[in-house]
Design a protein around this motif. Sequence first.
Motif, PDB file in Angstrom:
ATOM      1  N   LEU A 119     -14.819 -47.222 -21.292  1.00 55.14           N
ATOM      2  CA  LEU A 119     -14.180 -47.395 -22.595  1.00 55.14           C
ATOM      3  C   LEU A 119     -14.840 -46.554 -23.681  1.00 55.14           C
ATOM      4  O   LEU A 119     -14.268 -46.370 -24.756  1.00 55.14           O
ATOM      5  CB  LEU A 119     -14.191 -48.872 -23.000  1.00 55.14           C
ATOM      6  N   ASP A 120     -16.035 -46.035 -23.395  1.00 57.94           N
ATOM      7  CA  ASP A 120     -16.704 -45.166 -24.356  1.00 57.94           C
ATOM      8  C   ASP A 120     -15.891 -43.898 -24.592  1.00 57.94           C
ATOM      9  O   ASP A 120     -15.980 -43.285 -25.659  1.00 57.94           O
ATOM     10  CB  ASP A 120     -18.104 -44.810 -23.848  1.00 57.94           C
ATOM     11  N   PHE A 121     -15.104 -43.503 -23.609  1.00 55.15           N
ATOM     12  CA  PHE A 121     -14.255 -42.320 -23.758  1.00 55.15           C
ATOM     13  C   PHE A 121     -12.948 -42.654 -24.468  1.00 55.15           C
ATOM     14  O   PHE A 121     -12.210 -41.752 -24.860  1.00 55.15           O
ATOM     15  CB  PHE A 121     -13.947 -41.718 -22.384  1.00 55.15           C
ATOM     16  N   VAL A 122     -12.676 -43.948 -24.604  1.00 50.68           N
ATOM     17  CA  VAL A 122     -11.414 -44.373 -25.214  1.00 50.68           C
ATOM     18  C   VAL A 122     -11.528 -44.522 -26.720  1.00 50.68           C
ATOM     19  O   VAL A 122     -10.655 -44.067 -27.471  1.00 50.68           O
ATOM     20  CB  VAL A 122     -10.933 -45.702 -24.586  1.00 50.68           C
ATOM     21  N   ASP A 123     -12.622 -45.143 -27.200  1.00 52.90           N
ATOM     22  CA  ASP A 123     -12.699 -45.433 -28.635  1.00 52.90           C
ATOM     23  C   ASP A 123     -12.710 -44.168 -29.480  1.00 52.90           C
ATOM     24  O   ASP A 123     -12.109 -44.118 -30.562  1.00 52.90           O
ATOM     25  CB  ASP A 123     -13.900 -46.333 -28.966  1.00 52.90           C
ATOM     26  N   GLY A 124     -13.365 -43.092 -28.984  1.00 53.08           N
ATOM     27  CA  GLY A 124     -13.359 -41.841 -29.729  1.00 53.08           C
ATOM     28  C   GLY A 124     -11.963 -41.246 -29.818  1.00 53.08           C
ATOM     29  O   GLY A 124     -11.550 -40.742 -30.878  1.00 53.08           O
ATOM     30  N   GLN A 125     -11.224 -41.316 -28.709  1.00 54.63           N
ATOM     31  CA  GLN A 125      -9.850 -40.806 -28.711  1.00 54.63           C
ATOM     32  C   GLN A 125      -8.969 -41.597 -29.667  1.00 54.63           C
ATOM     33  O   GLN A 125      -8.160 -41.031 -30.401  1.00 54.63           O
ATOM     34  CB  GLN A 125      -9.282 -40.886 -27.283  1.00 54.63           C
ATOM     35  N   VAL A 126      -9.139 -42.911 -29.654  1.00 54.04           N
ATOM     36  CA  VAL A 126      -8.349 -43.762 -30.556  1.00 54.04           C
ATOM     37  C   VAL A 126      -8.672 -43.425 -32.018  1.00 54.04           C
ATOM     38  O   VAL A 126      -7.767 -43.344 -32.860  1.00 54.04           O
ATOM     39  CB  VAL A 126      -8.625 -45.251 -30.277  1.00 54.04           C
ATOM     40  N   ALA A 127      -9.949 -43.226 -32.321  1.00 49.80           N
ATOM     41  CA  ALA A 127     -10.346 -42.912 -33.691  1.00 49.80           C
ATOM     42  C   ALA A 127      -9.716 -41.605 -34.162  1.00 49.80           C
ATOM     43  O   ALA A 127      -9.233 -41.510 -35.303  1.00 49.80           O
ATOM     44  CB  ALA A 127     -11.870 -42.832 -33.786  1.00 49.80           C
ATOM     45  N   ARG A 128      -9.718 -40.607 -33.301  1.00 53.01           N
ATOM     46  CA  ARG A 128      -9.153 -39.315 -33.692  1.00 53.01           C
ATOM     47  C   ARG A 128      -7.628 -39.368 -33.819  1.00 53.01           C
ATOM     48  O   ARG A 128      -7.050 -38.794 -34.749  1.00 53.01           O
ATOM     49  CB  ARG A 128      -9.569 -38.241 -32.681  1.00 53.01           C
ATOM     50  N   ARG A 129      -6.981 -40.056 -32.904  1.00 55.20           N
ATOM     51  CA  ARG A 129      -5.515 -40.086 -32.927  1.00 55.20           C
ATOM     52  C   ARG A 129      -4.972 -40.941 -34.068  1.00 55.20           C
ATOM     53  O   ARG A 129      -3.865 -40.706 -34.533  1.00 55.20           O
ATOM     54  CB  ARG A 129      -4.990 -40.604 -31.589  1.00 55.20           C
ATOM     55  N   THR A 130      -5.728 -41.940 -34.480  1.00 58.98           N
ATOM     56  CA  THR A 130      -5.267 -42.805 -35.571  1.00 58.98           C
ATOM     57  C   THR A 130      -5.854 -42.385 -36.922  1.00 58.98           C
ATOM     58  O   THR A 130      -5.529 -42.992 -37.943  1.00 58.98           O
ATOM     59  CB  THR A 130      -5.661 -44.275 -35.302  1.00 58.98           C
ATOM     60  N   GLY A 131      -6.695 -41.372 -36.914  1.00 64.70           N
ATOM     61  CA  GLY A 131      -7.304 -40.912 -38.169  1.00 64.70           C
ATOM     62  C   GLY A 131      -8.226 -41.932 -38.788  1.00 64.70           C
ATOM     63  O   GLY A 131      -8.351 -42.001 -40.008  1.00 64.70           O
ATOM     64  N   THR A 132      -8.887 -42.737 -37.958  1.00 67.56           N
ATOM     65  CA  THR A 132      -9.744 -43.806 -38.480  1.00 67.56           C
ATOM     66  C   THR A 132     -11.208 -43.593 -38.111  1.00 67.56           C
ATOM     67  O   THR A 132     -11.989 -44.541 -38.121  1.00 67.56           O
ATOM     68  CB  THR A 132      -9.280 -45.175 -37.950  1.00 67.56           C
ATOM     69  N   ALA A 133     -11.582 -42.359 -37.769  1.00 66.76           N
ATOM     70  CA  ALA A 133     -12.985 -42.083 -37.463  1.00 66.76           C
ATOM     71  C   ALA A 133     -13.833 -42.328 -38.704  1.00 66.76           C
ATOM     72  O   ALA A 133     -13.431 -42.012 -39.824  1.00 66.76           O
ATOM     73  CB  ALA A 133     -13.147 -40.639 -36.994  1.00 66.76           C
ATOM     74  N   SER A 134     -15.000 -42.918 -38.526  1.00 60.50           N
ATOM     75  CA  SER A 134     -15.869 -43.229 -39.654  1.00 60.50           C
ATOM     76  C   SER A 134     -17.319 -43.198 -39.209  1.00 60.50           C
ATOM     77  O   SER A 134     -17.628 -43.287 -38.017  1.00 60.50           O
ATOM     78  CB  SER A 134     -15.542 -44.614 -40.234  1.00 60.50           C
ATOM     79  N   ALA A 135     -18.216 -43.066 -40.184  1.00 57.93           N
ATOM     80  CA  ALA A 135     -19.641 -43.078 -39.881  1.00 57.93           C
ATOM     81  C   ALA A 135     -20.050 -44.423 -39.296  1.00 57.93           C
ATOM     82  O   ALA A 135     -20.869 -44.493 -38.374  1.00 57.93           O
ATOM     83  CB  ALA A 135     -20.442 -42.781 -41.150  1.00 57.93           C
ATOM     84  N   MET A 136     -19.458 -45.503 -39.824  1.00 56.60           N
ATOM     85  CA  MET A 136     -19.782 -46.828 -39.300  1.00 56.60           C
ATOM     86  C   MET A 136     -19.351 -46.959 -37.844  1.00 56.60           C
ATOM     87  O   MET A 136     -20.087 -47.485 -37.004  1.00 56.60           O
ATOM     88  CB  MET A 136     -19.090 -47.914 -40.128  1.00 56.60           C
ATOM     89  N   GLY A 137     -18.151 -46.468 -37.535  1.00 58.83           N
ATOM     90  CA  GLY A 137     -17.658 -46.546 -36.169  1.00 58.83           C
ATOM     91  C   GLY A 137     -18.527 -45.760 -35.205  1.00 58.83           C
ATOM     92  O   GLY A 137     -18.813 -46.226 -34.098  1.00 58.83           O
ATOM     93  N   ALA A 138     -18.956 -44.569 -35.629  1.00 61.20           N
ATOM     94  CA  ALA A 138     -19.812 -43.748 -34.771  1.00 61.20           C
ATOM     95  C   ALA A 138     -21.158 -44.430 -34.540  1.00 61.20           C
ATOM     96  O   ALA A 138     -21.686 -44.437 -33.418  1.00 61.20           O
ATOM     97  CB  ALA A 138     -20.011 -42.375 -35.409  1.00 61.20           C
TER      98      ALA A 138
END
Length: 252
Positions: A119-138
Amino acid sequence: MTTLHHSATSRTTGPPFAEQWRPNAEPAAWAGAQVILLGVLEGTVGLGVLGWLAGIAYAVASQALLSGAVQRSSRGALGPADRVTVVRGLLVGGVTALVADGGGHPALLVVAASVALALDFVDGQVARRTGTASAMGARFDMEVDAFLILVLSVHVSLTLGPWVVVMGALRYAFVAASRGLAWLRGALPPSYARKAVAAVQGVALVVAASGLLPHPGVLVGLALASLLWSFGRDVAWLWRTAPASMEGVSHV
C-alpha cells in the motif's frame, strides 16, 4: 472548548458543527478501528497480554500524533491518500501486536506486513491523482514506514541476531542526533536511490520473516549495507552543504 449558541447568528456565521468535529474525531475513530483489529486478532489467532498492551499503546500514540499533525496542517483534515496511509498504519499496529506477543503466527505477520508495504505504492499515487499531496502526508507516510521497519527488525533479530535492529534504529538515531546537531536538520534533495533503499529494507525483512529463502542473513545483511551507504551519503551531503557558521561545522 467550543460552546454552542442556539441562535440564528451562530448557525450562519461559523463553520458547521460536523466540520469542526471531523478533524479531531477522525484520528480517534481510526484508533478505535485499531482496537477492533486487535479484537479480530484475539478472536482468530489469540492475542496475549503483551500483544494487547503493545497494540493499545500503538493506537493511543498514533492517535495523539496524528491528531496533532492534522491540527497543525494547512488543510486541517485527512485527505484521501492520508486515509490509505492510516490503513497501512492499522496493519502496522497489528504487526506490532503480533511481534510483541511472540511472533507465533509468522504467516499472518508476513501477510499483514506485505500488504502494508504494498500500500506504500498506493498512497503516493492517490495523493498525486487527487492533488492532495502535502508535507504532512509525506511525513506521516515516512513515520509509518520507519516504525514498520523497526518492528520487523526486532522480530527478525530474534532469529538472526541483535545486529538486525540497526536497520530499524538507524533512522531514529539520526533524528535524535539532529536534535543536537543543527546541520543534520538540513533539507535533503530528492533521491530515487534513497527511496529504493528504504523499500528494500521492508522487503528484505519480510522475506527473512517468512523463512521462504535460505540464508536470510545474507539478504538482510546486504539490505543493511545499502542502508548504511544511503545514510552515510546523506550525512556527508548535509555536512558539505551546511553553513560554516553553524554549530558543530568546520569545513577544513
